[in-house]
Design an enzyme around this catalytic site. Structure first.
Site, short mmCIF file in Angstrom:
data_model
loop_
_atom_site.label_atom_id
_atom_site.label_comp_id
_atom_site.label_asym_id
_atom_site.label_seq_id
_atom_site.Cartn_x
_atom_site.Cartn_y
_atom_site.Cartn_z
CB ILE A 14 -47.96 19.82 -42.29
CG1 ILE A 14 -46.69 20.12 -41.80
CG2 ILE A 14 -47.10 19.28 -43.66
CD1 ILE A 14 -45.31 19.97 -41.27
CG ASP A 33 -55.22 13.26 -36.19
OD1 ASP A 33 -54.84 13.92 -34.58
OD2 ASP A 33 -54.58 14.19 -36.72
CG ASN A 34 -54.62 10.97 -30.86
OD1 ASN A 34 -54.02 12.10 -31.36
ND2 ASN A 34 -53.31 10.17 -30.33
CG ASN A 37 -50.98 19.48 -31.21
OD1 ASN A 37 -51.55 20.48 -30.65
ND2 ASN A 37 -50.03 19.83 -31.73
CE LYS A 86 -46.50 21.22 -34.94
NZ LYS A 86 -47.34 22.06 -35.52
CB SER A 126 -37.29 17.76 -38.10
OG SER A 126 -37.20 18.96 -37.63
CB ALA A 127 -34.39 20.62 -41.46
CB THR A 128 -35.03 19.15 -35.66
OG1 THR A 128 -34.41 19.41 -34.12
CG2 THR A 128 -35.27 17.99 -36.07
CE1 TYR A 150 -41.15 16.71 -33.04
CE2 TYR A 150 -39.00 18.62 -34.00
CZ TYR A 150 -39.99 17.12 -34.50
OH TYR A 150 -40.69 17.39 -35.83
CE LYS A 154 -40.42 14.11 -36.31
NZ LYS A 154 -41.95 13.30 -36.74
CG LEU A 201 -40.62 34.19 -36.68
CD1 LEU A 201 -40.66 35.06 -35.11
CD2 LEU A 201 -39.52 34.67 -37.46
P1 NAD Z 1 -49.60 19.07 -35.96
O1 NAD Z 1 -49.04 18.78 -34.66
O2 NAD Z 1 -49.91 19.93 -36.76
O3 NAD Z 1 -49.90 17.51 -37.20
C1 NAD Z 1 -49.93 15.97 -35.88
C2 NAD Z 1 -51.54 15.17 -36.29
O4 NAD Z 1 -51.15 13.86 -35.84
C3 NAD Z 1 -52.02 16.58 -34.82
O5 NAD Z 1 -53.72 16.20 -35.34
C4 NAD Z 1 -52.36 15.30 -34.12
O6 NAD Z 1 -53.76 14.89 -32.51
C5 NAD Z 1 -52.03 13.50 -34.36
N1 NAD Z 1 -51.35 12.80 -33.47
C6 NAD Z 1 -50.37 12.92 -33.13
N2 NAD Z 1 -49.91 11.74 -32.56
C7 NAD Z 1 -50.82 10.52 -32.32
C8 NAD Z 1 -51.34 9.22 -32.40
N3 NAD Z 1 -50.36 8.52 -31.36
N4 NAD Z 1 -52.09 8.72 -33.08
C9 NAD Z 1 -52.80 9.64 -33.89
N5 NAD Z 1 -53.07 10.77 -33.83
C10 NAD Z 1 -51.51 11.36 -33.41
O7 NAD Z 1 -47.91 19.08 -36.79
P2 NAD Z 1 -47.41 18.84 -38.12
O8 NAD Z 1 -46.72 20.66 -37.77
O9 NAD Z 1 -48.71 19.18 -39.33
O10 NAD Z 1 -46.23 18.07 -38.76
C11 NAD Z 1 -46.65 17.06 -38.72
C12 NAD Z 1 -45.22 16.27 -38.73
O11 NAD Z 1 -44.35 16.54 -39.59
C13 NAD Z 1 -44.71 15.65 -37.17
O12 NAD Z 1 -44.41 14.35 -37.05
C14 NAD Z 1 -44.19 16.76 -37.23
O13 NAD Z 1 -42.73 16.43 -36.00
C15 NAD Z 1 -43.49 17.06 -38.17
N6 NAD Z 1 -43.34 18.01 -38.61
C16 NAD Z 1 -43.40 19.50 -38.79
C17 NAD Z 1 -42.86 20.52 -38.59
C18 NAD Z 1 -43.58 21.98 -38.81
O14 NAD Z 1 -42.52 23.19 -37.85
N7 NAD Z 1 -44.69 22.01 -38.15
C19 NAD Z 1 -41.49 21.07 -38.52
C20 NAD Z 1 -40.47 19.29 -39.14
C21 NAD Z 1 -41.34 18.00 -38.68
C1 UD1 Z 2 -38.17 25.15 -34.06
C2 UD1 Z 2 -37.51 23.70 -33.64
C3 UD1 Z 2 -37.84 22.32 -34.58
C4 UD1 Z 2 -37.97 22.22 -35.46
C5 UD1 Z 2 -38.58 24.25 -36.35
C6 UD1 Z 2 -39.78 23.65 -37.59
C7 UD1 Z 2 -36.11 24.24 -31.72
C8 UD1 Z 2 -35.49 24.42 -30.41
N1 UD1 Z 2 -36.32 24.37 -32.45
O1 UD1 Z 2 -37.03 25.63 -34.97
O2 UD1 Z 2 -36.67 21.88 -34.13
O3 UD1 Z 2 -37.93 21.37 -36.27
O4 UD1 Z 2 -38.85 24.37 -35.47
O5 UD1 Z 2 -41.08 23.58 -36.42
O6 UD1 Z 2 -38.20 25.18 -30.76
N2 UD1 Z 2 -37.83 33.55 -32.70
C9 UD1 Z 2 -38.37 34.24 -32.28
N3 UD1 Z 2 -39.40 34.64 -31.62
C10 UD1 Z 2 -40.00 34.09 -31.55
C11 UD1 Z 2 -39.69 32.71 -32.02
C12 UD1 Z 2 -39.05 32.23 -33.19
O7 UD1 Z 2 -37.34 35.50 -32.59
O8 UD1 Z 2 -41.17 33.95 -30.85
C13 UD1 Z 2 -36.73 32.78 -33.98
C14 UD1 Z 2 -36.17 32.19 -33.36
O9 UD1 Z 2 -34.71 32.42 -32.64
C15 UD1 Z 2 -35.21 31.63 -34.88
C16 UD1 Z 2 -36.60 31.93 -35.60
O10 UD1 Z 2 -37.46 32.60 -35.53
O11 UD1 Z 2 -34.51 31.96 -35.13
C17 UD1 Z 2 -38.08 30.30 -35.88
O12 UD1 Z 2 -38.03 29.46 -34.79
P1 UD1 Z 2 -39.39 28.02 -34.98
O13 UD1 Z 2 -40.18 29.42 -36.00
O14 UD1 Z 2 -39.13 28.93 -33.45
O15 UD1 Z 2 -38.47 27.53 -35.71
P2 UD1 Z 2 -36.72 27.12 -35.33
O16 UD1 Z 2 -35.63 26.92 -34.70
O17 UD1 Z 2 -35.82 26.73 -36.59
#
Ligand code: NAD
Ligand code: UD1
Length: 339
Positions: A14, A33-34, A37, A86, A126-128, A150, A154, A201
């Site tokens: 993101i 960034d470190n 990931n 995450k 996060s919606a989590t 996790y 948040k 997914l």
């Molecule tokens: P990502 O893992 O792709 O990006 C996170 C970045 O942070 C990585 O590049 C990683 O190297 C860096 N990082 C982690 N810990 C660090 C540290 N201590 N110091 C410096 N760098 C560090 O994840 P993303 O999907 O881009 O998510 C970004 C943020 O959004 C996260 O906080 C995540 O929890 C939140 N979020 C993500 C999702 C999702 O589905 N992707 C959903 C809800 C919230």
């Molecule tokens: C997951 C995380 C949530 C995080 C969100 C966005 C879990 C339990 N929750 O949620 O904390 O905020 O991602 O990053 O991991 N699915 C399949 N097959 C797969 C993968 C997923 O059927 O191989 C289904 C899941 O059951 C769900 C939907 O697809 O119904 C979405 O899954 P996913 O992308 O993992 O997101 P979340 O479950 O919303």
């Protein structure tokens, strides 16, 4: 020197898309960034898209001295804090690592910001934090509950930010609760590159489509949803990235803190997402119905009213566009940034 926005975790999924949108909007960007990931190749891709408009510092956000030197070197006026771990399953087996990284980095960053007199932050939540929602669509006023470590990281960070605003009104904080970010930059140059087997997914679907995985497991077909599969609010990562610009502008103009959902407001089932992907890309997706995944909820989608009324922001891209862009990225980069 032009004021800068510091993006922690800016090499991640993101963060990298938000960096591009910010630079397109004329912001000067510093990424820290470190790379725990993410790949250093993301930075080359960002240069390809935006030129040399940004600086990169490889450091851990828990390292206060490294942060001090960034704040001393650049005129930072706001921070977007993406850095964090995450993976829900991993957080259950390694909770301390999650608390150390996600909570520790936020404490260290807020302290460094305070020392540097920079008190404007956009935080990735996060919606989590809604746990198993009592009703959908979910509004920001809904009950908050962490159902895994996790999610707890948040919630702790959100609570910390609320306490900070109460203690010192100079803090301006936007807490953004993302629903399910998917898709990629329309160029196919940057996108989501999970390491190992994807938990989520959309990257699983695109890896099946590109031939890296044999089939998708659909987790559960007996949920109380129209087709029995889980329902989520998938949001295009470019829309989500734009939401950060809207949040920064809100903080600058209104000078008031805010907590908002970033989603589309539409629930889409697993089956609908798979069917749409097949329709728009023409790629077959082999799948099998399997048992529910532990910890999953039936339906989770956002009430997006507040984002529209306060930020003037709403998602624009539909599910077909999310699939098209996710597929363009995956097909141009079959092994992600290793391609
Ligand atoms: P990502 O893992 O792709 O990006 C996170 C970045 O942070 C990585 O590049 C990683 O190297 C860096 N990082 C982690 N810990 C660090 C540290 N201590 N110091 C410096 N760098 C560090 O994840 P993303 O999907 O881009 O998510 C970004 C943020 O959004 C996260 O906080 C995540 O929890 C939140 N979020 C993500 C999702 C999702 O589905 N992707 C959903 C809800 C919230
Ligand atoms: C997951 C995380 C949530 C995080 C969100 C966005 C879990 C339990 N929750 O949620 O904390 O905020 O991602 O990053 O991991 N699915 C399949 N097959 C797969 C993968 C997923 O059927 O191989 C289904 C899941 O059951 C769900 C939907 O697809 O119904 C979405 O899954 P996913 O992308 O993992 O997101 P979340 O479950 O919303």
């Amino acid at each position: 020197m032009t004021p800068c926005t510091l993006i922690t975790g800016g090499a991640g999924y993101i963060g990298s898309h938000t960096a591009v949108i910010l630079m397109d909007a004329g912001y000067r960007v510093i990424i820290i960034d470190n790379l725990c990931n993410s790949s250093p190749r993301v930075l080359d891709r960002l240069r390809q898209l935006c030129g040399d408009q940004f600086e990169f510092v490889q450091a851990d956000v828990r390292d206060g001295a490294a942060l001090d030197s960034v704040f001393a070197q650049y005129p930072v006026e706001s921070v977007i804090h993406f850095a964090g771990l995450k993976a829900v399953g991993e957080s259950v087996t390694q909770p301390l690592r999650y608390f150390d990284n996600n909570v520790g980095s936020t404490v260290s960053l807020l302290q460094a910001m305070d020392r540097a007199d920079v008190r404007r932050m956009v935080f990735s939540s996060s919606a989590t934090v809604y746990g198993d929602p009592q009703q959908v669509p979910i509004s920001e006023a809904a009950h908050l509950k962490a159902t895994n470590p996790y999610a707890r990281t948040k919630l702790i960070c959100e609570d910390m930010l609320r306490d900070l605003q109460d203690a010192d009104p100079r803090w301006q904080v936007a807490i953004l609760r993302y629903f399910n970010p998917v898709g990629a930059h329309p160029s196919g140059i940057i996108g989501e590159a999970p390491s190992g087997i994807p938990n989520n997914l959309m990257p699983y679907i695109t890896q099946v489509a590109v031939g890296q995985r044999d089939y998708l497991s659909i987790f559960g077909n007996d949920y109380p949803t129209p087709d029995g599969t889980g329902v989520r609010d998938y949001i295009h990562v470019m829309d989500l990235a734009r939401g950060h610009v809207a949040a920064l502008e809100h903080l600058t103009k209104q000078q008031s803190s805010i907590t908002v959902n970033l989603g589309t407001g539409h629930g889409v089932s697993v089956q609908q997402l798979v069917d749409t992907f097949v329709r728009v890309t023409g790629r077959p997706i082999a799948y099998r119905q399997t048992a529910r995944r532990q910890g999953d909820v039936a339906a989770c989608y956002a009430d997006t009213t507040l984002a529209l009324t306060t930020l003037g922001w709403q998602a624009e891209h539909d599910i077909a566009r999310m699939c098209e862009d996710a597929w363009r990225w995956q097909s141009m980069n079959p092994t992600g940034y290793a391609s």
